[in-house]
Design an enzyme around this catalytic site. Structure first.
Site, PDB file in Angstrom:
ATOM      1  N   TYR A  76       7.011  10.640  -5.910  1.00  0.00           N
ATOM      2  CA  TYR A  76       6.252   9.339  -5.594  1.00  0.00           C
ATOM      3  C   TYR A  76       4.868   9.801  -5.400  1.00  0.00           C
ATOM      4  O   TYR A  76       4.037   9.500  -5.952  1.00  0.00           O
ATOM      5  CB  TYR A  76       6.964   8.493  -4.592  1.00  0.00           C
ATOM      6  CG  TYR A  76       5.843   7.487  -3.937  1.00  0.00           C
ATOM      7  CD1 TYR A  76       5.372   6.479  -4.917  1.00  0.00           C
ATOM      8  CD2 TYR A  76       5.294   7.793  -2.787  1.00  0.00           C
ATOM      9  CE1 TYR A  76       4.456   5.424  -4.546  1.00  0.00           C
ATOM     10  CE2 TYR A  76       4.353   6.860  -2.248  1.00  0.00           C
ATOM     11  CZ  TYR A  76       3.991   5.537  -3.187  1.00  0.00           C
ATOM     12  OH  TYR A  76       2.916   4.809  -2.630  1.00  0.00           O
ATOM     13  N   THR A  96      -2.082   5.636  -1.671  1.00  0.00           N
ATOM     14  CA  THR A  96      -1.239   5.950  -0.249  1.00  0.00           C
ATOM     15  C   THR A  96      -1.789   7.107   0.360  1.00  0.00           C
ATOM     16  O   THR A  96      -2.255   8.154  -0.115  1.00  0.00           O
ATOM     17  CB  THR A  96       0.304   6.103  -0.755  1.00  0.00           C
ATOM     18  OG1 THR A  96       0.844   6.570   0.426  1.00  0.00           O
ATOM     19  CG2 THR A  96       0.367   7.121  -2.118  1.00  0.00           C
ATOM     20  N   ASP A  97      -1.572   7.027   1.670  1.00  0.00           N
ATOM     21  CA  ASP A  97      -1.799   8.349   2.511  1.00  0.00           C
ATOM     22  C   ASP A  97      -0.827   9.369   2.201  1.00  0.00           C
ATOM     23  O   ASP A  97      -1.026  10.511   2.541  1.00  0.00           O
ATOM     24  CB  ASP A  97      -1.839   8.109   4.173  1.00  0.00           C
ATOM     25  CG  ASP A  97      -0.486   7.608   4.422  1.00  0.00           C
ATOM     26  OD1 ASP A  97       0.626   7.095   3.527  1.00  0.00           O
ATOM     27  OD2 ASP A  97      -0.145   7.339   5.714  1.00  0.00           O
ATOM     28  N   GLU A  98       0.375   9.249   1.626  1.00  0.00           N
ATOM     29  CA  GLU A  98       1.380  10.549   1.389  1.00  0.00           C
ATOM     30  C   GLU A  98       0.714  11.303   0.349  1.00  0.00           C
ATOM     31  O   GLU A  98       1.216  12.418   0.123  1.00  0.00           O
ATOM     32  CB  GLU A  98       2.625   9.603   0.571  1.00  0.00           C
ATOM     33  CG  GLU A  98       3.055   8.656   1.482  1.00  0.00           C
ATOM     34  CD  GLU A  98       4.678   8.441   1.258  1.00  0.00           C
ATOM     35  OE1 GLU A  98       5.191   9.021   0.289  1.00  0.00           O
ATOM     36  OE2 GLU A  98       5.157   7.384   1.817  1.00  0.00           O
ATOM     37  N   LYS A 100       1.186   9.370  -7.301  1.00  0.00           N
ATOM     38  CA  LYS A 100       0.167   8.845  -6.933  1.00  0.00           C
ATOM     39  C   LYS A 100      -0.937   9.663  -6.813  1.00  0.00           C
ATOM     40  O   LYS A 100      -2.144   9.112  -7.170  1.00  0.00           O
ATOM     41  CB  LYS A 100       0.698   8.107  -5.606  1.00  0.00           C
ATOM     42  CG  LYS A 100       1.467   7.059  -5.549  1.00  0.00           C
ATOM     43  CD  LYS A 100       0.866   5.699  -6.155  1.00  0.00           C
ATOM     44  CE  LYS A 100      -0.228   5.000  -5.657  1.00  0.00           C
ATOM     45  NZ  LYS A 100      -0.429   3.674  -6.254  1.00  0.00           N
TER      46      LYS A 100
END
Ligand code: NAD
Ligand code: DAU
Length: 352
Positions: free
Chosen positions: A156, A131-133, A160
């Protein structure tokens, strides 16, 4: 691309879109789908593949290293596409432990099984879907590139980020043929209605309040899920082992604009509310998500220039397709929302 591909989390939102696209585009391919069927996993998403000799569903947990190892022994697995994860930021705030277990320990167990199975064979491709997060939050300007330092800010995204680091370390240390992708917000068919777009759809359809966190000006960069799956197939086929590719659709939107767009589409496509009011009158600005990242925006120049990938679906087309899909599949939403389901917001703060 022949042989068996192990897809983890294939009964979830992106995984089930991916399995369908993969088998449609590569009819000679065989897929083994390993999924624990958490609240987010729905085997009915792939019901059309039941009995298809190209498809095997295995109900199992990626954290079960022995079970995953057995699967590598039973099947001739040439590639892994790893989706399985706890994926919802709000749930990670309410209960982070499961995120560390699945996203960190589960990814570790899978990497270990692949390393053992492929050791010395020169075989395999391990696509770790992320993810870009992991890059944190942007100010008003700028984009995430593959070189942006990691700065995860929710349980989260931290879990990741940890899994991305493990995947890259397995390439660097053991030569495992790892590819990593970091994608922006997806939307489209089969997305669980805890995420913004299907949640707002479901509430707006039924005339319920539409909770917008904070001032509604947080920005996300939206990509139609079929475009994400197309990008993943591109990376699986042509990506350079050891590399990372950012994936995004160049569709930055403030949340309030997304919510108003869905309201407008439903006013046009669905029966009117009993009150006769326009659906945007249901919008409620509510308490903000703790640590809410302000803005995400992806620079997808690398995958465009090196692998000739570009998204095919504009946001205007994609959001109407998504709304029409949910309108045409009311049974799907009813099926995934059992009696115990409450949104994060309702569970934490009551209905308002
Ligand atoms: P999802 O929550 O819809 O699906 C997750 C799937 O993983 C479910 O089928 C679930 O049953 C399965 N699963 C969970 N724990 C498992 C375990 N221990 N063992 C086996 N299976 C397990 O998720 P999604 O939105 O489809 O996201 C898929 C992947 O893509 C995730 O890794 C996520 O971080 C990443 N991602 C998602 C987005 C997005 O916008 N949704 C964007 C970028 C990256
Ligand atoms: O950026 C990629 C990520 O996008 C993925 O890695 C995650 O798995 C996926 O869940 C998604 O995370 P977000 O937190 O951005 O998605 P969510 O749909 O939960 O929220 C989108 C935005 O909408 C976010 O700014 C919070 C806001 N929001 C969300 C909900 C559920 C609201 O304002 N109201 C809501 O009720």
């Amino acid at each position: 691309m022949g042989g068996s591909i192990l897809v983890t989390g294939g009964c979830g939102f992106i995984g089930s879109n991916f399995v369908q696209q993969l088998l449609a585009r590569q009819p000679a391919c065989r897929v083994v789908n390993l999924d624990a069927l958490t609240y987010a996993g729905n085997p009915n998403n792939l019901a059309a593949l039941e009995g298809d000799p190209r498809y095997r569903f295995v109900h199992g947990d990626i954290c079960d290293g022995e079970g995953v190892g057995r699967l590598f022994g039973e099947e001739s697995i040439h590639a892994v596409v790893h989706f399985a994860a706890e994926s919802h930021v709000d749930r990670s705030i309410a209960g982070p432990a499961e995120f560390v277990r699945t996203n960190v320990s589960g990814t570790f167990a899978l990497l270990e099984a692949a390393r053992r199975a492929w050791a010395g064979s020169g075989q395999g491709r391990f696509l770790h879907v992320s993810t870009d997060e992991v890059y944190g939050s942007l100010g008003e300007t700028g984009y995430f590139t593959e070189k942006t330092p990691y700065d995860p800010r929710s349980p989260y995204s931290a879990s990741k980020a940890a899994s991305d680091h493990l995947a890259r370390a397995y390439h660097h240390t053991y030569g495992l043929p790892v590819l990593v992708t970091n994608c922006s917000n997806n939307y489209g068919p089969y997305q669980f209605p805890e995420k913004l777009i299907p949640l707002i759809f479901n509430n707006a359809l039924h005339g319920r309040d539409l909770p917008v966190y904070g001032d509604g000006k947080n920005v996300r960069d939206w990509l139609y899920v079929e475009d994400h799956c197309d990008a993943l197939l591109t990376v699986l086929e042509r990506g350079v082992v050891g590399e990372t590719y950012n994936i995004g659709g160049n569709n930055e939107k403030p949340n309030i604009e997304i919510v108003e767009t869905i309201c407008g589409l439903l006013d046009r496509l669905a029966p009117p509310l009993a009150t006769g009011a326009a659906r945007r009158s249901l919008i409620r600005f509510v308490k903000d998500r703790p640590g809410h990242d302000r803005r995400y925006a992806i620079d997808a120049g690398k995958i465009r220039d090196r692998l000739a990938w570009a998204p095919a679906v504009t946001f205007e087309e994609g959001i109407e397709k998504a709304v029409r899909w949910y309108l045409d599949h009311p049974e799907w939403l009813v099926g995934v929302l059992d009696g115990s389901y409450r949104t994060y917001y309702e569970a934490m703060y009551g209905d308002r």
